[in-house]
Design a protein around this motif. Structure first.
Motif, PDB file in Angstrom:
ATOM      1  N   MET A  12      43.551 -82.903 120.025  1.00 43.79           N
ATOM      2  CA  MET A  12      42.760 -84.133 120.069  1.00 43.79           C
ATOM      3  C   MET A  12      41.922 -84.191 121.343  1.00 43.79           C
ATOM      4  SD  MET A  12      42.084 -87.154 118.619  1.00 43.79           S
ATOM      5  CE  MET A  12      43.438 -87.708 117.608  1.00 43.79           C
ATOM      6  N   ASP A  13      42.588 -83.908 122.504  1.00 48.15           N
ATOM      7  CA  ASP A  13      41.877 -83.960 123.761  1.00 48.15           C
ATOM      8  C   ASP A  13      40.765 -82.934 123.814  1.00 48.15           C
ATOM      9  OD1 ASP A  13      43.462 -85.979 124.578  1.00 48.15           O
ATOM     10  OD2 ASP A  13      44.877 -84.719 125.703  1.00 48.15           O
ATOM     11  N   MET A  14      41.038 -81.736 123.252  1.00 47.99           N
ATOM     12  CA  MET A  14      40.024 -80.682 123.258  1.00 47.99           C
ATOM     13  C   MET A  14      38.805 -81.113 122.454  1.00 47.99           C
ATOM     14  SD  MET A  14      38.962 -77.756 124.200  1.00 47.99           S
ATOM     15  CE  MET A  14      40.351 -76.819 124.803  1.00 47.99           C
ATOM     16  N   ALA A  15      39.032 -81.720 121.302  1.00 45.52           N
ATOM     17  CA  ALA A  15      37.910 -82.157 120.462  1.00 45.52           C
ATOM     18  C   ALA A  15      37.087 -83.195 121.181  1.00 45.52           C
ATOM     19  CB  ALA A  15      38.436 -82.716 119.139  1.00 45.52           C
ATOM     20  N   ALA A  16      37.774 -84.124 121.825  1.00 47.70           N
ATOM     21  CA  ALA A  16      37.046 -85.168 122.548  1.00 47.70           C
ATOM     22  C   ALA A  16      36.241 -84.568 123.688  1.00 47.70           C
ATOM     23  CB  ALA A  16      38.037 -86.211 123.083  1.00 47.70           C
ATOM     24  N   ALA A  17      36.855 -83.616 124.386  1.00 49.37           N
ATOM     25  CA  ALA A  17      36.160 -82.986 125.515  1.00 49.37           C
ATOM     26  C   ALA A  17      34.928 -82.246 125.043  1.00 49.37           C
ATOM     27  CB  ALA A  17      37.106 -82.045 126.245  1.00 49.37           C
ATOM     28  N   ASN A  18      35.054 -81.540 123.912  1.00 50.13           N
ATOM     29  CA  ASN A  18      33.913 -80.784 123.393  1.00 50.13           C
ATOM     30  C   ASN A  18      32.759 -81.707 123.040  1.00 50.13           C
ATOM     31  OD1 ASN A  18      35.184 -78.367 123.651  1.00 50.13           O
ATOM     32  ND2 ASN A  18      35.837 -78.206 121.512  1.00 50.13           N
ATOM     33  N   THR A  19      33.080 -82.839 122.437  1.00 47.95           N
ATOM     34  CA  THR A  19      32.036 -83.726 121.953  1.00 47.95           C
ATOM     35  C   THR A  19      31.473 -84.611 123.055  1.00 47.95           C
ATOM     36  OG1 THR A  19      33.285 -83.751 119.926  1.00 47.95           O
ATOM     37  CG2 THR A  19      31.467 -85.264 120.033  1.00 47.95           C
ATOM     38  N   GLN A  20      32.202 -84.755 124.154  1.00 47.40           N
ATOM     39  CA  GLN A  20      31.700 -85.586 125.236  1.00 47.40           C
ATOM     40  C   GLN A  20      30.459 -84.982 125.889  1.00 47.40           C
ATOM     41  OE1 GLN A  20      35.047 -86.309 127.793  1.00 47.40           O
ATOM     42  NE2 GLN A  20      35.776 -88.023 126.569  1.00 47.40           N
ATOM     43  N   ASP A  21      30.172 -83.717 125.559  1.00 47.25           N
ATOM     44  CA  ASP A  21      28.912 -83.147 126.032  1.00 47.25           C
ATOM     45  C   ASP A  21      27.728 -83.852 125.396  1.00 47.25           C
ATOM     46  OD1 ASP A  21      30.176 -79.742 126.104  1.00 47.25           O
ATOM     47  OD2 ASP A  21      30.277 -81.355 127.583  1.00 47.25           O
ATOM     48  N   GLY A  22      27.990 -84.646 124.357  1.00 44.72           N
ATOM     49  CA  GLY A  22      26.934 -85.406 123.693  1.00 44.72           C
ATOM     50  C   GLY A  22      26.548 -84.811 122.362  1.00 44.72           C
ATOM     51  N   VAL A  23      26.021 -85.664 121.522  1.00 49.63           N
ATOM     52  CA  VAL A  23      25.507 -85.193 120.237  1.00 49.63           C
ATOM     53  C   VAL A  23      24.353 -84.234 120.512  1.00 49.63           C
ATOM     54  CG1 VAL A  23      24.387 -85.910 118.101  1.00 49.63           C
ATOM     55  CG2 VAL A  23      26.165 -87.336 119.091  1.00 49.63           C
ATOM     56  N   SER A  24      24.348 -83.101 119.828  1.00 56.07           N
ATOM     57  CA  SER A  24      23.304 -82.110 120.074  1.00 56.07           C
ATOM     58  C   SER A  24      21.941 -82.694 119.728  1.00 56.07           C
ATOM     59  CB  SER A  24      23.561 -80.855 119.230  1.00 56.07           C
ATOM     60  OG  SER A  24      23.536 -81.167 117.859  1.00 56.07           O
ATOM     61  N   TYR A  25      20.909 -82.166 120.401  1.00 54.29           N
ATOM     62  CA  TYR A  25      19.574 -82.723 120.241  1.00 54.29           C
ATOM     63  C   TYR A  25      18.994 -82.513 118.850  1.00 54.29           C
ATOM     64  CZ  TYR A  25      19.533 -83.583 125.231  1.00 54.29           C
ATOM     65  OH  TYR A  25      19.833 -84.055 126.480  1.00 54.29           O
ATOM     66  N   ARG A  75      29.490 -76.515 115.974  1.00 56.02           N
ATOM     67  CA  ARG A  75      30.238 -75.743 116.960  1.00 56.02           C
ATOM     68  C   ARG A  75      30.920 -76.654 117.981  1.00 56.02           C
ATOM     69  NH1 ARG A  75      25.717 -72.329 116.515  1.00 56.02           N
ATOM     70  NH2 ARG A  75      24.767 -73.255 118.383  1.00 56.02           N
ATOM     71  N   LYS A  76      30.253 -77.739 118.340  1.00 60.25           N
ATOM     72  CA  LYS A  76      30.822 -78.649 119.326  1.00 60.25           C
ATOM     73  C   LYS A  76      32.038 -79.405 118.787  1.00 60.25           C
ATOM     74  CE  LYS A  76      26.868 -79.659 122.307  1.00 60.25           C
ATOM     75  NZ  LYS A  76      26.042 -80.729 122.887  1.00 60.25           N
ATOM     76  N   THR A  77      32.122 -79.578 117.473  1.00 55.84           N
ATOM     77  CA  THR A  77      33.188 -80.414 116.888  1.00 55.84           C
ATOM     78  C   THR A  77      34.146 -79.607 116.015  1.00 55.84           C
ATOM     79  OG1 THR A  77      31.721 -80.947 115.023  1.00 55.84           O
ATOM     80  CG2 THR A  77      31.700 -82.463 116.900  1.00 55.84           C
ATOM     81  N   ILE A  78      34.077 -78.283 116.105  1.00 58.15           N
ATOM     82  CA  ILE A  78      34.867 -77.448 115.186  1.00 58.15           C
ATOM     83  C   ILE A  78      36.375 -77.632 115.381  1.00 58.15           C
ATOM     84  CG2 ILE A  78      34.985 -75.429 116.698  1.00 58.15           C
ATOM     85  CD1 ILE A  78      34.475 -73.725 114.137  1.00 58.15           C
ATOM     86  N   SER A  79      36.788 -78.085 116.566  1.00 63.05           N
ATOM     87  CA  SER A  79      38.228 -78.236 116.812  1.00 63.05           C
ATOM     88  C   SER A  79      38.782 -79.565 116.281  1.00 63.05           C
ATOM     89  CB  SER A  79      38.521 -78.129 118.309  1.00 63.05           C
ATOM     90  OG  SER A  79      37.782 -79.099 119.023  1.00 63.05           O
ATOM     91  N   ALA A  80      37.932 -80.408 115.714  1.00 62.79           N
ATOM     92  CA  ALA A  80      38.423 -81.674 115.139  1.00 62.79           C
ATOM     93  C   ALA A  80      39.349 -81.358 113.967  1.00 62.79           C
ATOM     94  CB  ALA A  80      37.248 -82.528 114.668  1.00 62.79           C
ATOM     95  N   ALA A  81      40.565 -81.946 113.990  1.00 66.46           N
ATOM     96  CA  ALA A  81      41.582 -81.620 112.974  1.00 66.46           C
ATOM     97  C   ALA A  81      41.510 -82.506 111.754  1.00 66.46           C
ATOM     98  CB  ALA A  81      42.973 -81.714 113.603  1.00 66.46           C
ATOM     99  N   THR A  82      40.939 -83.705 111.887  1.00 65.76           N
ATOM    100  CA  THR A  82      40.863 -84.635 110.753  1.00 65.76           C
ATOM    101  C   THR A  82      39.457 -85.206 110.644  1.00 65.76           C
ATOM    102  OG1 THR A  82      41.418 -86.608 112.049  1.00 65.76           O
ATOM    103  CG2 THR A  82      43.267 -85.325 111.164  1.00 65.76           C
TER     104      THR A  82
END
Length: 376
Positions: A1-14, A88-95
């Motif tokens: 969960m934390d990894m997914a949040a960290a990946n996405t906190q880079d922001g929605v891709s342009y 790629r930024k959200t691939i670790s989201a489990a649900t």
């Protein structure tokens, strides 16, 4: 969960327009009966809990597994609709809920960064009204407040004062003299500008002069600008500039024939000249300007060569009429002005040409040159 949040906190891709993607994705999930698993999430696996595993009914376990399958389906639908960079930024989201929440959070963060950048890059456009600029500033500040990023009144006021157009540059010293900037807000600043626009020019210039001289700088009483004194002012015609010499000659030193001459050397980097300032030259045989937008009529078919005192020949790319506004608000037209886009950085008014049209030239009270036509 934390990894997914960290990946996405880079922001929605342009390349993901979240504001368009989100309602479209939600509509698809609702249509397929999958929105509830995105909205409410997936309950924990009951078989991993010893107490529940011992008592769970077959029907309840089947229901949980069915919900898992629907969640996988919803996750795949969302992932397949994302551009590669967002995937790629959200691939670790489990649900499905984890993916949705992380994109929503990333979008809020991206919006906040965009607004922060817009605030930092605020700049008043030339010819933009104070009312229009303040509306732009207010809109950005309000959007930041909605996202819980508040700017203090002092931050906003300082930003506005630092980003005004050149036509309002003189407002700074007056504000410093009359107001406590630290106690102002955008509304009181707007009220100040309403009063500032009605202030006499002499009062404004006096404040600017005090500000310049108090800091050890120079102030010119002729052109009302900082950086030089009256005797150094480029707008004062120097001795000999008004002298009319009838025999100019029409061939520069390099032997290239010129249609007109201007017996002066133009230092392009010496000063910045205002578009509404006209320099007086007694050794010029034509009126010239490098500013195309000043023309009310321009005939580009009329080309000409202008010779300078150092032998340089510059090209006129047209001839036309220019309308100027006098101090009393009256408009006058200067006819047959040459358009010289390269080689000069100022408007040139020819004494012999204007004199032949009935104009007179005389020094003003502050060292400026006063030009009068037949009507005064």
């Amino acid at each position: 969960m934390d990894m997914a949040a960290a990946n996405t906190q880079d922001g929605v891709s342009y390349d993901l327009n979240y504001e368009t993607w989100a309602p479209t994705a939600k509509s698809t999930l609702v249509e397929k009966g999958l929105w509830d698993v995105v909205e409410n999430g997936l309950p924990p696996d009951p078989t991993k809990n010893p107490e529940l595993a011992a008592t769970i009914k077959v029907a309840d376990l089947a229901q949980w597994r069915n919900r898992v399958m629907r969640d996988i389906k919803a996750l795949k639908i969302m992932q397949s609709s994302l551009p590669d960079s967002s995937f790629r930024k959200t691939i670790s989201a489990a649900t499905a809920k984890e993916l949705w929440d992380s994109l929503e959070r990333g979008n809020e963060e991206a919006k906040l960064r965009r607004l922060e950048n817009q605030f930092e890059e605020l700049s008043m456009c030339e010819k933009e009204s104070i009312k229009s600029y303040f509306a732009r500033v207010t809109r950005i500040v309000e959007q930041l407040r909605v996202l819980h990023m508040e700017k203090s009144d002092y931050e906003v006021v300082k930003k506005v004062l630092a980003s005004l157009s050149t036509s309002y540059k003189e407002a700074g010293p007056v504000i410093e003299e009359l107001m406590d900037v630290k106690k102002m807000n955008l509304d009181s600043l707007a009220e100040f500008f309403r009063r500032f626009d009605a202030m006499p020019d002499e009062y404004v210039y006096r404040m600017m002069k005090q500000e310049a001289e108090s800091g050890g700088g120079k102030w010119c009483d002729v052109c009302k600008k900082e950086g030089h004194k009256k005797e150094e002012c480029y707008s004062i015609p120097k001795e000999g500039d008004w002298t009319i010499q009838p025999d100019f000659g029409t061939e520069p030193e390099d032997g290239v024939a010129a249609d007109y001459v201007m017996l002066a050397k133009l230092e392009l980097g010496a000063f910045t000249y205002d578009e509404d300032t006209w320099m007086i030259y007694g050794h010029a045989t034509c009126n010239m300007t490098p500013h195309e937008k000043l023309f009310t009529r321009l005939d580009r078919r009329q080309k000409a060569k202008v010779g300078l005192v150092d032998g340089t020949v510059i090209m006129a790319e047209g001839r036309g009429d220019v309308k100027i506004v006098m101090k009393d608000g009256k408009k006058k037209t200067i006819r047959d002005v040459l358009f010289v886009p390269r080689g000069i950085n100022r408007n040139v008014l020819s004494v012999p040409l204007m004199t032949s049209r009935g104009c007179s030239f005389e020094p003003g009270e502050r060292g400026e040159c006063v030009v009068r036509d037949k009507t005064g």
